[in-house]
Design a protein around this motif. Structure first.
Motif, mmCIF file in Angstrom:
data_model
loop_
_atom_site.group_PDB
_atom_site.id
_atom_site.type_symbol
_atom_site.label_atom_id
_atom_site.label_comp_id
_atom_site.label_asym_id
_atom_site.label_seq_id
_atom_site.Cartn_x
_atom_site.Cartn_y
_atom_site.Cartn_z
ATOM 1 N N ALA A 128 0.816 -1.319 -0.104
ATOM 2 C CA ALA A 128 0.002 -0.177 -0.173
ATOM 3 C C ALA A 128 0.821 1.291 -0.103
ATOM 4 C CB ALA A 128 -0.835 -0.018 1.158
ATOM 5 N N SER A 129 2.005 1.302 0.656
ATOM 6 C CA SER A 129 2.717 2.367 0.653
ATOM 7 C C SER A 129 4.363 2.059 0.790
ATOM 8 C CB SER A 129 2.407 3.252 1.999
ATOM 9 O OG SER A 129 2.820 2.405 3.152
ATOM 10 N N GLY A 130 5.078 3.182 0.403
ATOM 11 C CA GLY A 130 6.427 2.824 0.264
ATOM 12 C C GLY A 130 6.898 2.278 -1.124
ATOM 13 N N LEU A 131 8.209 2.208 -1.234
ATOM 14 C CA LEU A 131 8.934 1.666 -2.404
ATOM 15 C C LEU A 131 9.103 0.064 -2.205
ATOM 16 C CD1 LEU A 131 11.877 4.248 -3.146
ATOM 17 C CD2 LEU A 131 9.492 3.614 -4.477
ATOM 18 N N SER A 132 8.884 -0.567 -1.193
ATOM 19 C CA SER A 132 9.129 -1.931 -0.920
ATOM 20 C C SER A 132 7.892 -2.701 -1.708
ATOM 21 C CB SER A 132 9.324 -2.398 0.423
ATOM 22 O OG SER A 132 10.425 -1.576 1.065
ATOM 23 N N SER A 133 8.466 -3.874 -2.247
ATOM 24 C CA SER A 133 7.417 -4.887 -2.833
ATOM 25 C C SER A 133 7.420 -6.135 -2.028
ATOM 26 C CB SER A 133 7.866 -5.128 -4.226
ATOM 27 O OG SER A 133 9.331 -5.660 -4.371
ATOM 28 N N ARG A 134 6.286 -6.799 -2.019
ATOM 29 C CA ARG A 134 6.257 -7.897 -1.222
ATOM 30 C C ARG A 134 5.732 -9.261 -2.187
ATOM 31 N NH1 ARG A 134 2.347 -5.775 3.475
ATOM 32 N NH2 ARG A 134 2.928 -8.032 4.286
ATOM 33 N N VAL A 135 6.728 -10.289 -1.856
ATOM 34 C CA VAL A 135 6.487 -11.556 -2.491
ATOM 35 C C VAL A 135 6.249 -12.670 -1.458
ATOM 36 C CG1 VAL A 135 7.464 -13.266 -3.961
ATOM 37 C CG2 VAL A 135 7.782 -10.936 -4.406
ATOM 38 N N GLY A 136 5.239 -13.584 -1.664
ATOM 39 C CA GLY A 136 4.865 -14.593 -0.823
ATOM 40 C C GLY A 136 5.496 -16.029 -1.277
ATOM 41 N N VAL A 137 5.899 -16.710 -0.459
ATOM 42 C CA VAL A 137 6.598 -17.996 -0.816
ATOM 43 C C VAL A 137 6.051 -18.991 0.152
ATOM 44 C CG1 VAL A 137 8.694 -19.376 -1.142
ATOM 45 C CG2 VAL A 137 8.629 -17.286 -1.940
ATOM 46 N N PRO A 138 5.704 -20.277 -0.142
ATOM 47 C CA PRO A 138 5.355 -21.109 1.023
ATOM 48 C C PRO A 138 6.421 -21.644 1.501
ATOM 49 C CG PRO A 138 4.358 -21.894 -1.397
ATOM 50 C CD PRO A 138 5.185 -20.798 -1.555
ATOM 51 N N ALA A 139 6.149 -21.727 2.890
ATOM 52 C CA ALA A 139 7.589 -22.055 3.890
ATOM 53 C C ALA A 139 8.282 -23.216 3.408
ATOM 54 C CB ALA A 139 7.002 -21.994 5.282
ATOM 55 N N GLY A 140 7.473 -24.283 3.097
ATOM 56 C CA GLY A 140 8.318 -25.469 2.548
ATOM 57 C C GLY A 140 9.224 -25.244 1.518
ATOM 58 N N GLU A 141 9.203 -24.126 0.518
ATOM 59 C CA GLU A 141 10.135 -23.994 -0.410
ATOM 60 C C GLU A 141 11.096 -22.926 -0.173
ATOM 61 O OE1 GLU A 141 8.592 -24.103 -4.391
ATOM 62 O OE2 GLU A 141 6.558 -24.631 -3.828
ATOM 63 N N ARG A 142 11.299 -22.874 1.193
ATOM 64 C CA ARG A 142 12.322 -21.643 1.822
ATOM 65 C C ARG A 142 13.674 -21.932 1.218
ATOM 66 N NH1 ARG A 142 13.085 -18.500 6.355
ATOM 67 N NH2 ARG A 142 10.971 -19.190 7.291
ATOM 68 N N THR A 143 14.058 -23.177 1.757
ATOM 69 C CA THR A 143 15.577 -23.582 1.169
ATOM 70 C C THR A 143 15.686 -23.566 -0.536
ATOM 71 O OG1 THR A 143 15.643 -24.979 2.968
ATOM 72 C CG2 THR A 143 17.419 -25.420 1.085
ATOM 73 N N ALA A 144 14.851 -23.955 -1.259
ATOM 74 C CA ALA A 144 14.923 -23.535 -2.736
ATOM 75 C C ALA A 144 14.947 -22.250 -3.181
ATOM 76 C CB ALA A 144 14.009 -24.414 -3.397
ATOM 77 N N ALA A 145 14.132 -21.521 -2.421
ATOM 78 C CA ALA A 145 13.899 -19.975 -2.960
ATOM 79 C C ALA A 145 15.356 -19.204 -2.514
ATOM 80 C CB ALA A 145 12.772 -19.454 -2.080
ATOM 81 N N LEU A 146 15.842 -19.498 -1.342
ATOM 82 C CA LEU A 146 16.909 -19.010 -0.997
ATOM 83 C C LEU A 146 18.346 -19.185 -1.672
ATOM 84 C CD1 LEU A 146 16.715 -19.011 2.979
ATOM 85 C CD2 LEU A 146 16.570 -17.069 1.525
ATOM 86 N N ARG A 147 18.524 -20.750 -2.355
ATOM 87 C CA ARG A 147 19.465 -20.946 -3.041
ATOM 88 C C ARG A 147 19.236 -20.448 -4.302
ATOM 89 N NH1 ARG A 147 19.885 -27.359 -1.812
ATOM 90 N NH2 ARG A 147 20.953 -27.297 0.339
ATOM 91 N N ALA A 148 18.163 -20.375 -4.877
ATOM 92 C CA ALA A 148 17.826 -19.521 -6.169
ATOM 93 C C ALA A 148 18.382 -18.137 -6.219
ATOM 94 C CB ALA A 148 16.421 -19.485 -6.595
ATOM 95 N N LEU A 149 17.991 -17.556 -5.135
ATOM 96 C CA LEU A 149 18.539 -16.184 -4.969
ATOM 97 C C LEU A 149 19.839 -15.899 -4.807
ATOM 98 C CD1 LEU A 149 15.396 -14.810 -2.838
ATOM 99 C CD2 LEU A 149 15.713 -14.100 -5.223
ATOM 100 N N GLY A 150 20.589 -16.674 -3.949
ATOM 101 C CA GLY A 150 21.879 -16.830 -3.518
ATOM 102 C C GLY A 150 22.815 -16.866 -5.023
ATOM 103 N N GLY A 151 22.227 -17.636 -5.810
ATOM 104 C CA GLY A 151 22.862 -17.822 -7.353
ATOM 105 C C GLY A 151 22.900 -16.423 -8.197
ATOM 106 N N VAL A 152 21.911 -15.541 -8.006
ATOM 107 C CA VAL A 152 21.994 -14.348 -8.719
ATOM 108 C C VAL A 152 23.074 -13.663 -8.800
ATOM 109 C CG1 VAL A 152 20.722 -12.320 -9.181
ATOM 110 C CG2 VAL A 152 19.524 -14.444 -8.677
ATOM 111 N N GLY A 153 23.760 -13.101 -7.468
ATOM 112 C CA GLY A 153 24.972 -12.550 -7.427
ATOM 113 C C GLY A 153 24.607 -11.108 -7.376
#
Length: 645
Positions: free
Chosen positions: A108-133
């Motif tokens: 609703a306010s500010g510049l931040s965006s928000r993305v929801g991810v199921p908690a069961g896919e936390r590890t896969a999400a963090l590994r995917a983001l860690g590979g971006v650089g």
């Protein structure tokens, strides 16, 4: 603050020597005295670790973010909206490539965006983001750190992680990081439903599996401009806009004149010679000069009077940076209406569909004697602009937006303006006090807020003109502003709408700086270093004696505060081709159809095409052309060119 203490003990002569330094040397000295530890860390980081490009080949340089030296990606089109888009796209693209289920949550306010991810896919999400650089992560209110390839224990447990890539301008003066981050929320799984780890404006429960739907950029972030391109994947409940979101267009109105135009100056001097009345008050710059003992003849201009007391802006650079501030900090503005006295700056792209140039003759054709040099007379007819939205911001000539703001900064979500009820004590306030006594039987001291954009409703402005026709007619009858003239927008509208119950008191973090003041350099450097003001104003009432130092300080400060060109600027080649012409001559070619004394050509016809600001249904009689045949314009073609940005 160490810098304030150091500068407090300096003499006026030392302040003068400091102002004579190059601006980048002033900035370095200010930062060194303000935070010596931070300055030392940044210096060591630049010397010990060279800035190498990213894995994708993007150039980087050292910059300061939250008091720490960081390697930031260089972006020559840097803006808060672009930083928001970059972080959101980096996260969603990485999750999409890794096959991680995700959905965008409206912010609703500010510049931040928000993305929801199921908690069961936390590890896969963090590994995917860690590979971006090049990404950085922050947990809660802790300091941000480089996002590791393999998630650490803290990242494996926290419900919300802020991900961003630091970006900076070419000169390193403007840097965005955590304020435009993408916040990843890990929603807990409960059967066929997902539960939010924190509240949002729509819902706390969504289906675990649903058909993919998409959001537009404006539906995902209230800071973004309206568009119809569905970009972001989300869940069905998030497609409905909540009632707490503003859902109305907002335009921008600003007045501009080029006081360096010899034609404009000669007309104004003739108008002042015909006008009888008290001499306007002396300029603030002259008061500073008298206080410092420099002497002088006050604010007298070539005619012996303070005929430059209202000249809008000094040249065109302030208008350029005003539009840059709107482009950077308020991209949700629908259209910009620029009111001019038959003038166009050489760098302005009049073909931009979001920009409309309105001439005094079209706005005041049947109301007043033209040409007019009374800004209050111009303000009294703003509500008659064709195509103007019901709600708009009025930006005085010396006011700039200092940081990202959204519509709720100036209006409630239901459209009620948030007005500033500043008191005043000038002769114009006395005239306004009489208006409120007659209309409301109330004692009001309406002042003129300094350094702030003003939210205005078009219907309220029309109501004021209908309720006090005698006052409006008297204001419009003055070619030169008189001491008892009242500003309908800056003085009357704020208190009028409040007493009518159509506005509420608001607040805005603002600063007002006089470049001719002894401590102007210190205040401007603090403003450049902090960037903590919603809006700020720069006093433009400068004499030639006060001078080149104050003028240089103001221009260099603005060029560093707003380094990114706006879409309303033409390219450098076109601007150079227009440089030999005055603002009045450019208006002849760019805004009017070709007539007898102008050469006909394809480029000239292209330049004369946009006339959307013309009133076609008012019925006002046509005014005589102030540029008569006795005042010819050289018949030289000017290219229209292409936009920047």
């Amino acid at each position: 603050m160490l810098a304030s203490r150091c500068f407090a003990y300096l003499t006026a002569a030392t302040h003068r020597r400091y102002a004579l330094l190059p601006f980048h040397r002033q900035t370095a000295l200010f930062r060194l005295t303000r935070r010596p530890g931070r300055a030392a860390r940044c210096w060591l980081a630049r010397r010990l670790r060279p800035a190498r490009p990213t894995a994708a080949g993007l150039p980087r340089r050292w910059s300061v973010l939250d008091g720490r030296p960081v390697l930031a990606v260089v972006d020559d089109t840097i803006s808060p909206l672009n930083a928001h888009r970059r972080n959101l796209h980096l996260v969603t693209d990485a999750l999409t490539r890794a096959g991680v289920d995700h959905f965008v949550i409206p912010a609703a306010s500010g510049l931040s965006s928000r993305v929801g991810v199921p908690a069961g896919e936390r590890t896969a999400a963090l590994r995917a983001l860690g590979g971006v650089g090049g990404l950085r992560a922050a947990v809660a209110e802790r300091r941000h750190r480089r996002l590791p390839t393999r998630p650490r224990w803290r990242l494996r447990r926290t419900p919300v992680i802020r991900i961003f890539q630091a970006v900076t301008s070419v000169d390193g003066q403007l840097t965005y990081g955590g304020q435009a981050a993408c916040e990843i929320e890990f929603w807990t799984v409960d059967g066929d439903r997902l539960h939010a780890p924190r509240s949002n404006d729509v819902t706390a429960v969504v289906p675990a599996r649903s058909a993919p739907v998409r959001l537009t950029e404006a539906e995902a972030c209230s800071f973004a401009p309206e568009d119809r391109i569905a970009r972001h994947v989300t869940r069905t409940p998030f497609t409905r806009r909540p009632a707490t979101w503003p859902d109305f267009p907002v335009d921008l109105v600003c007045c501009w004149t080029d006081p360096t135009d010899p034609r404009w100056r000669s007309r104004r001097q003739r108008a002042m010679a015909r006008t009888a009345g008290p001499v306007p008050r002396a300029r603030r710059a002259d008061r500073h000069r008298r206080r410092s003992g420099a002497g002088g003849a006050g604010g007298a201009g070539p005619t012996g009077r303070a005929d430059d007391e209202w000249v809008g802006w000094d040249g065109t650079e302030e208008l350029r940076h005003l539009l840059r501030s709107v482009h950077l900090h308020a991209p949700w503005i629908r259209r910009i209406f620029l009111i001019t006295a038959d003038q166009v700056p050489g760098w302005l792209d009049v073909d931009d569909p979001r920009l409309t140039v309105v001439d005094h003759r079209d706005l005041l054709g049947g109301h007043t004697v033209l040409p007019t040099f009374n800004p209050y007379a111009v303000e009294s007819a703003v509500h008659e602009i064709d195509g103007l939205a019901e709600r708009f911001l009025y930006l005085p000539g010396n006011v700039f937006l200092g940081r990202p703001v959204d519509r709720t900064t100036f209006f409630e979500p239901n459209g009620i303006p948030k007005v500033l009820l500043d008191p005043g004590d000038t002769s114009a306030v006395a005239a306004a006090r009489r208006v409120f006594a007659d209309q409301f039987d109330r004692l009001v001291d309406p002042g003129t807020p300094l350094g702030v954009p003003l939210p205005v409703r078009r219907s309220t402005l029309a109501e004021i003109c209908t309720s006090i026709p005698d006052v409006v007619a008297r204001i419009r009858g003055h070619q030169i502003r008189q001491p008892d003239d009242v500003s309908l927008i800056r003085s009357l509208h704020q208190h009028w709408s409040y007493l009518r119950g159509t506005a509420i008191p608001g607040s805005l973090r603002r600063h007002h700086v006089d470049p001719a003041a002894p401590d102007a350099a210190l205040r401007l450097h603090r403003l450049l270093d902090q960037r903590d003001a919603d809006a700020f104003g720069l006093d433009t009432e400068l004499t030639d004696a006060v001078d080149s130092i104050a003028r240089r300080l103001r221009v260099e400060f603005l060029s560093r505060y707003f380094p990114t060109p706006s879409p309303y600027e033409v390219d450098a080649e076109t601007a150079a081709a227009r440089a030999p012409f005055t603002a009045t001559e450019l208006a002849q070619r760019l805004l009017r159809p070709p007539v007898g004394r102008f050469p006909a050509g394809p480029q000239l016809q292209l330049a004369a095409a946009p006339q959307q600001a013309r009133h076609r249904d008012t019925g006002y009689p046509a005014q005589p052309d102030p540029l008569s045949a006795a005042d010819p314009v050289p018949a030289t073609e000017v290219l229209v060119g292409h936009r920047c940005g």
